[in-house]
Design a protein around this motif. Structure first.
Motif, PDB file in Angstrom:
ATOM      1  N   GLU A 129       4.870 -14.142   4.430  1.00  0.00           N
ATOM      2  CA  GLU A 129       6.229 -14.279   4.948  1.00  0.00           C
ATOM      3  C   GLU A 129       7.249 -13.682   3.978  1.00  0.00           C
ATOM      4  OE1 GLU A 129       5.737 -18.297   7.701  1.00  0.00           O
ATOM      5  OE2 GLU A 129       6.274 -18.485   5.578  1.00  0.00           O
ATOM      6  N   ALA A 130       6.999 -13.826   2.687  1.00  0.00           N
ATOM      7  CA  ALA A 130       7.895 -13.222   1.696  1.00  0.00           C
ATOM      8  C   ALA A 130       7.847 -11.702   1.780  1.00  0.00           C
ATOM      9  CB  ALA A 130       7.509 -13.695   0.299  1.00  0.00           C
ATOM     10  N   MET A 131       6.666 -11.147   2.014  1.00  0.00           N
ATOM     11  CA  MET A 131       6.560  -9.699   2.197  1.00  0.00           C
ATOM     12  C   MET A 131       7.350  -9.264   3.430  1.00  0.00           C
ATOM     13  SD  MET A 131       2.487  -9.240   1.358  1.00  0.00           S
ATOM     14  CE  MET A 131       2.468  -7.439   1.492  1.00  0.00           C
ATOM     15  N   ALA A 132       7.209 -10.034   4.528  1.00  0.00           N
ATOM     16  CA  ALA A 132       7.942  -9.701   5.747  1.00  0.00           C
ATOM     17  C   ALA A 132       9.450  -9.789   5.538  1.00  0.00           C
ATOM     18  CB  ALA A 132       7.514 -10.625   6.879  1.00  0.00           C
ATOM     19  N   ALA A 133       9.881 -10.640   4.594  1.00  0.00           N
ATOM     20  CA  ALA A 133      11.303 -10.771   4.269  1.00  0.00           C
ATOM     21  C   ALA A 133      11.759  -9.734   3.256  1.00  0.00           C
ATOM     22  CB  ALA A 133      11.583 -12.175   3.731  1.00  0.00           C
ATOM     23  N   ALA A 134      10.890  -8.753   2.955  1.00  0.00           N
ATOM     24  CA  ALA A 134      11.224  -7.649   2.044  1.00  0.00           C
ATOM     25  C   ALA A 134      11.534  -8.140   0.637  1.00  0.00           C
ATOM     26  CB  ALA A 134      12.382  -6.813   2.600  1.00  0.00           C
ATOM     27  N   LEU A 135      10.721  -9.086   0.159  1.00  0.00           N
ATOM     28  CA  LEU A 135      10.902  -9.604  -1.197  1.00  0.00           C
ATOM     29  C   LEU A 135       9.804  -9.078  -2.124  1.00  0.00           C
ATOM     30  CD1 LEU A 135      11.727 -13.367  -0.508  1.00  0.00           C
ATOM     31  CD2 LEU A 135      13.307 -11.595  -1.311  1.00  0.00           C
ATOM     32  N   PRO A 136      10.166  -8.671  -3.346  1.00  0.00           N
ATOM     33  CA  PRO A 136       9.130  -8.396  -4.342  1.00  0.00           C
ATOM     34  C   PRO A 136       8.532  -9.718  -4.810  1.00  0.00           C
ATOM     35  CG  PRO A 136      11.283  -8.294  -5.352  1.00  0.00           C
ATOM     36  CD  PRO A 136      11.520  -8.531  -3.887  1.00  0.00           C
ATOM     37  N   THR A 137       7.275  -9.681  -5.215  1.00  0.00           N
ATOM     38  CA  THR A 137       6.564 -10.905  -5.589  1.00  0.00           C
ATOM     39  C   THR A 137       6.092 -10.818  -7.030  1.00  0.00           C
ATOM     40  OG1 THR A 137       5.837 -11.421  -3.346  1.00  0.00           O
ATOM     41  CG2 THR A 137       4.476 -12.277  -5.127  1.00  0.00           C
ATOM     42  N   VAL A 138       6.105 -11.959  -7.708  1.00  0.00           N
ATOM     43  CA  VAL A 138       5.457 -12.098  -9.008  1.00  0.00           C
ATOM     44  C   VAL A 138       4.372 -13.148  -8.840  1.00  0.00           C
ATOM     45  CG1 VAL A 138       5.715 -12.745 -11.431  1.00  0.00           C
ATOM     46  CG2 VAL A 138       7.538 -11.466 -10.276  1.00  0.00           C
ATOM     47  N   ALA A 139       3.141 -12.803  -9.209  1.00  0.00           N
ATOM     48  CA  ALA A 139       2.017 -13.710  -8.980  1.00  0.00           C
ATOM     49  C   ALA A 139       0.909 -13.413  -9.968  1.00  0.00           C
ATOM     50  CB  ALA A 139       1.496 -13.566  -7.541  1.00  0.00           C
ATOM     51  N   HIS A 140      -0.084 -14.290  -9.986  1.00  0.00           N
ATOM     52  CA  HIS A 140      -1.294 -14.057 -10.768  1.00  0.00           C
ATOM     53  C   HIS A 140      -2.168 -13.023 -10.059  1.00  0.00           C
ATOM     54  CE1 HIS A 140      -1.004 -18.288 -12.780  1.00  0.00           C
ATOM     55  NE2 HIS A 140      -0.322 -17.375 -13.441  1.00  0.00           N
ATOM     56  N   GLY A 141      -2.876 -12.244 -10.839  1.00  0.00           N
ATOM     57  CA  GLY A 141      -3.735 -11.210 -10.268  1.00  0.00           C
ATOM     58  C   GLY A 141      -5.059 -11.755  -9.784  1.00  0.00           C
ATOM     59  N   LEU A 142      -5.027 -12.721  -8.877  1.00  0.00           N
ATOM     60  CA  LEU A 142      -6.242 -13.285  -8.307  1.00  0.00           C
ATOM     61  C   LEU A 142      -6.792 -12.356  -7.228  1.00  0.00           C
ATOM     62  CD1 LEU A 142      -5.038 -16.998  -7.849  1.00  0.00           C
ATOM     63  CD2 LEU A 142      -6.293 -16.014  -9.777  1.00  0.00           C
ATOM     64  N   PRO A 143      -8.100 -12.426  -6.946  1.00  0.00           N
ATOM     65  CA  PRO A 143      -8.656 -11.543  -5.915  1.00  0.00           C
ATOM     66  C   PRO A 143      -7.942 -11.658  -4.571  1.00  0.00           C
ATOM     67  CG  PRO A 143     -10.429 -12.547  -7.170  1.00  0.00           C
ATOM     68  CD  PRO A 143      -9.156 -13.193  -7.641  1.00  0.00           C
ATOM     69  N   ALA A 144      -7.616 -12.876  -4.142  1.00  0.00           N
ATOM     70  CA  ALA A 144      -6.954 -13.052  -2.846  1.00  0.00           C
ATOM     71  C   ALA A 144      -5.552 -12.466  -2.855  1.00  0.00           C
ATOM     72  CB  ALA A 144      -6.896 -14.539  -2.488  1.00  0.00           C
ATOM     73  N   VAL A 145      -4.918 -12.407  -4.022  1.00  0.00           N
ATOM     74  CA  VAL A 145      -3.574 -11.829  -4.116  1.00  0.00           C
ATOM     75  C   VAL A 145      -3.650 -10.303  -4.126  1.00  0.00           C
ATOM     76  CG1 VAL A 145      -1.486 -11.686  -5.528  1.00  0.00           C
ATOM     77  CG2 VAL A 145      -2.688 -13.865  -5.298  1.00  0.00           C
ATOM     78  N   THR A 146      -4.631  -9.747  -4.827  1.00  0.00           N
ATOM     79  CA  THR A 146      -4.753  -8.286  -4.875  1.00  0.00           C
ATOM     80  C   THR A 146      -5.145  -7.717  -3.518  1.00  0.00           C
ATOM     81  OG1 THR A 146      -7.053  -8.458  -5.652  1.00  0.00           O
ATOM     82  CG2 THR A 146      -5.328  -8.292  -7.320  1.00  0.00           C
ATOM     83  N   GLU A 147      -5.697  -8.531  -2.615  1.00  0.00           N
ATOM     84  CA  GLU A 147      -5.944  -8.070  -1.249  1.00  0.00           C
ATOM     85  C   GLU A 147      -4.636  -7.737  -0.542  1.00  0.00           C
ATOM     86  OE1 GLU A 147      -8.243 -10.833   1.039  1.00  0.00           O
ATOM     87  OE2 GLU A 147      -9.739 -11.084  -0.514  1.00  0.00           O
ATOM     88  N   LEU A 148      -3.578  -8.434  -0.909  1.00  0.00           N
ATOM     89  CA  LEU A 148      -2.278  -8.223  -0.275  1.00  0.00           C
ATOM     90  C   LEU A 148      -1.409  -7.255  -1.057  1.00  0.00           C
ATOM     91  CD1 LEU A 148      -1.289 -11.927   0.597  1.00  0.00           C
ATOM     92  CD2 LEU A 148      -2.514 -10.278   2.021  1.00  0.00           C
ATOM     93  N   HIS A 149      -1.415  -7.391  -2.377  1.00  0.00           N
ATOM     94  CA  HIS A 149      -0.421  -6.706  -3.207  1.00  0.00           C
ATOM     95  C   HIS A 149      -1.051  -5.705  -4.166  1.00  0.00           C
ATOM     96  CE1 HIS A 149       3.180  -8.924  -2.126  1.00  0.00           C
ATOM     97  NE2 HIS A 149       2.548 -10.069  -2.261  1.00  0.00           N
ATOM     98  N   PRO A 150      -0.741  -4.416  -4.033  1.00  0.00           N
ATOM     99  CA  PRO A 150      -1.066  -3.468  -5.103  1.00  0.00           C
ATOM    100  C   PRO A 150      -0.115  -3.700  -6.283  1.00  0.00           C
ATOM    101  CG  PRO A 150      -0.671  -2.365  -2.982  1.00  0.00           C
ATOM    102  CD  PRO A 150      -0.157  -3.757  -2.859  1.00  0.00           C
ATOM    103  N   ASP A 151      -0.661  -3.935  -7.440  1.00  0.00           N
ATOM    104  CA  ASP A 151       0.164  -4.240  -8.606  1.00  0.00           C
ATOM    105  C   ASP A 151       1.118  -3.087  -8.898  1.00  0.00           C
ATOM    106  OD1 ASP A 151       1.170  -5.425 -10.879  1.00  0.00           O
ATOM    107  OD2 ASP A 151      -0.512  -4.811 -12.163  1.00  0.00           O
ATOM    108  N   GLY A 152       2.390  -3.423  -9.087  1.00  0.00           N
ATOM    109  CA  GLY A 152       3.401  -2.427  -9.404  1.00  0.00           C
ATOM    110  C   GLY A 152       4.028  -1.757  -8.203  1.00  0.00           C
ATOM    111  N   THR A 153       3.480  -1.993  -7.014  1.00  0.00           N
ATOM    112  CA  THR A 153       4.029  -1.381  -5.800  1.00  0.00           C
ATOM    113  C   THR A 153       4.819  -2.385  -4.971  1.00  0.00           C
ATOM    114  OG1 THR A 153       2.180   0.186  -5.710  1.00  0.00           O
ATOM    115  CG2 THR A 153       3.469  -0.104  -3.698  1.00  0.00           C
ATOM    116  N   THR A 154       4.173  -3.510  -4.645  1.00  0.00           N
ATOM    117  CA  THR A 154       4.841  -4.564  -3.883  1.00  0.00           C
ATOM    118  C   THR A 154       5.018  -5.832  -4.701  1.00  0.00           C
ATOM    119  OG1 THR A 154       2.738  -5.375  -3.027  1.00  0.00           O
ATOM    120  CG2 THR A 154       3.867  -3.681  -1.729  1.00  0.00           C
ATOM    121  N   ALA A 155       4.353  -5.890  -5.848  1.00  0.00           N
ATOM    122  CA  ALA A 155       4.393  -7.103  -6.676  1.00  0.00           C
ATOM    123  C   ALA A 155       4.104  -6.752  -8.129  1.00  0.00           C
ATOM    124  CB  ALA A 155       3.367  -8.118  -6.179  1.00  0.00           C
TER     125      ALA A 155
END
Length: 374
Positions: free
Chosen positions: A221-247
């Motif tokens: 939902e945060a991605m759909a709201a056009a927000l950059p994300t800061v998160a841990h580089g967990l496998p489930a997170v890297t499925e969504l976010h390329p590091d440095g591009t969207t988060a």
């Protein structure tokens, strides 16, 4: 036996079985509701059971044995992401159908300036504030304590940086105490029952330093709201976010790295805008429509062929075409009666003595469908 598992009461299971008696498919979510549905199927055997798992939670003790039996009695199990799928395959019996269908979100249009202003007013944000926020459960698994510590440690003296936490959980009191050094720049909203996702329009950075993660709907939902994300580089997170591009992804439990990542985005509005736009573009691959289409294919594949034929004469809306075939769920083993019918020799045909004018007797024993997939 599924009976001894805590929470499964005979009367509750009977009520559930009555509710399922007219359904072709019962679809449960996560361990407890799924085990209840499997147990109720003993009283509603024509209903197929499926389950989606959203969390990393390997069953243990008596629940492990019940879960393994439940997997054998289910048509298929669904994982919301690759890491959850790997965890499921670690405890289900060999041969259990496990498929992956990612969570999806509705893709509304970009928030208007009026929607952003309303959201910021609801959160008590002053003009000029750069809001770093998290929406979700306030428990250790999601890491809100790490977010508060990073804000206090690295952004305490950055006057425009505000912290917003939306949700409730066992860490509520500890988080309020830990955020005290931020003063009025800490906005602990608590649980919001209606329109929580609408508050995302008022944020500038989304932060979710989860210690464990399946496939976070709030992150989508945060991605759909056009927000950059800061998160841990967990496998489930890297499925969504390329590091440095969207988060900006940091090592788990590294509070200093988390604080530096937040500070970098708070102080760089141009970078926030670019990463937010990339996130908005990427989330189209995780739409609600794609998720629903995949589930409809799975439900239809789980219904016996004879039941599908009975339903073919009823009007229905066809699922969107798919580029891949649906998974093949487990079929129930043949009963002793059906085995005997296959082994019996064919009956000899005899000439009918019925008068041509007498009405024909119905010979079909097929019962009409009594329900449809949920």
């Amino acid at each position: 036996s599924l009976g001894p598992v805590p929470g499964m009461r005979p009367e509750a299971l009977r009520r559930l079985a009555r509710a399922l008696s007219g359904a072709a498919v019962a679809h449960a979510h996560d361990l407890g509701p799924w085990l209840n549905a499997v147990a109720a199927r003993a009283l509603a055997p024509r209903t197929r059971v499926l389950a989606t798992f959203h969390q990393l939670a390997t069953p243990s003790g008596r629940k492990r044995g019940a879960a393994r039996l439940g997997a054998r009695l289910s048509s298929a199990l669904v994982a919301c992401g690759a890491e959850v799928r790997s965890e499921l395959r670690g405890w289900v019996p060999a041969g259990t159908p496990v498929v992956t269908i990612g969570n999806g979100v509705a893709l509304a249009g970009p928030a208007s300036p009026e929607q952003r202003a309303r959201a910021r007013a609801r959160m008590g944000l002053p003009a000029g504030a750069v809001a770093v926020g998290y929406l979700g459960r306030m428990n250790p698994e999601k890491g809100p304590d790490l977010l508060v510590e990073a804000m206090v440690r690295r952004l305490r003296n950055v006057p425009e940086a505000h912290l917003v936490l939306v949700g409730k959980g066992p860490l509520d009191d500890a988080l309020r105490e830990a955020a005290a050094p931020l003063g009025a720049r800490a906005h602990l909203i608590g649980e919001v029952v209606d329109g929580a996702a609408e508050l995302l329009a008022g944020l500038d950075v989304y932060a979710q330093p989860s210690r464990r993660e399946g496939r976070s709907v709030a992150m989508l939902e945060a991605m759909a709201a056009a927000l950059p994300t800061v998160a841990h580089g967990l496998p489930a997170v890297t499925e969504l976010h390329p590091d440095g591009t969207t988060a900006v992804l940091v090592p788990p439990e590294d509070v200093n790295a988390l604080g530096e990542a937040l500070l970098g985005l708070v102080q760089d509005p141009e970078r926030r805008g670019a990463m937010g736009a990339a996130a908005r573009s990427r989330v189209a691959a995780f739409s609600m429509d794609a998720m629903v289409e995949a589930y409809v294919r799975l439900w239809r594949a789980s219904v016996p062929v004879r039941a599908l034929r009975r339903r073919s004469s009823a009007p229905s809306s066809a699922a969107a075409p798919s580029t891949s075939p649906p998974p093949t769920p487990r079929r129930s083993p043949p009963t002793a009666a059906s085995s005997r019918r296959r082994s019996m020799p064919p009956r000899r045909r005899t000439r009918s003595t019925r008068s041509p004018s007498s009405p024909a007797r119905a010979t079909s024993r097929t019962r009409p469908a009594t329900g449809s997939p949920p």
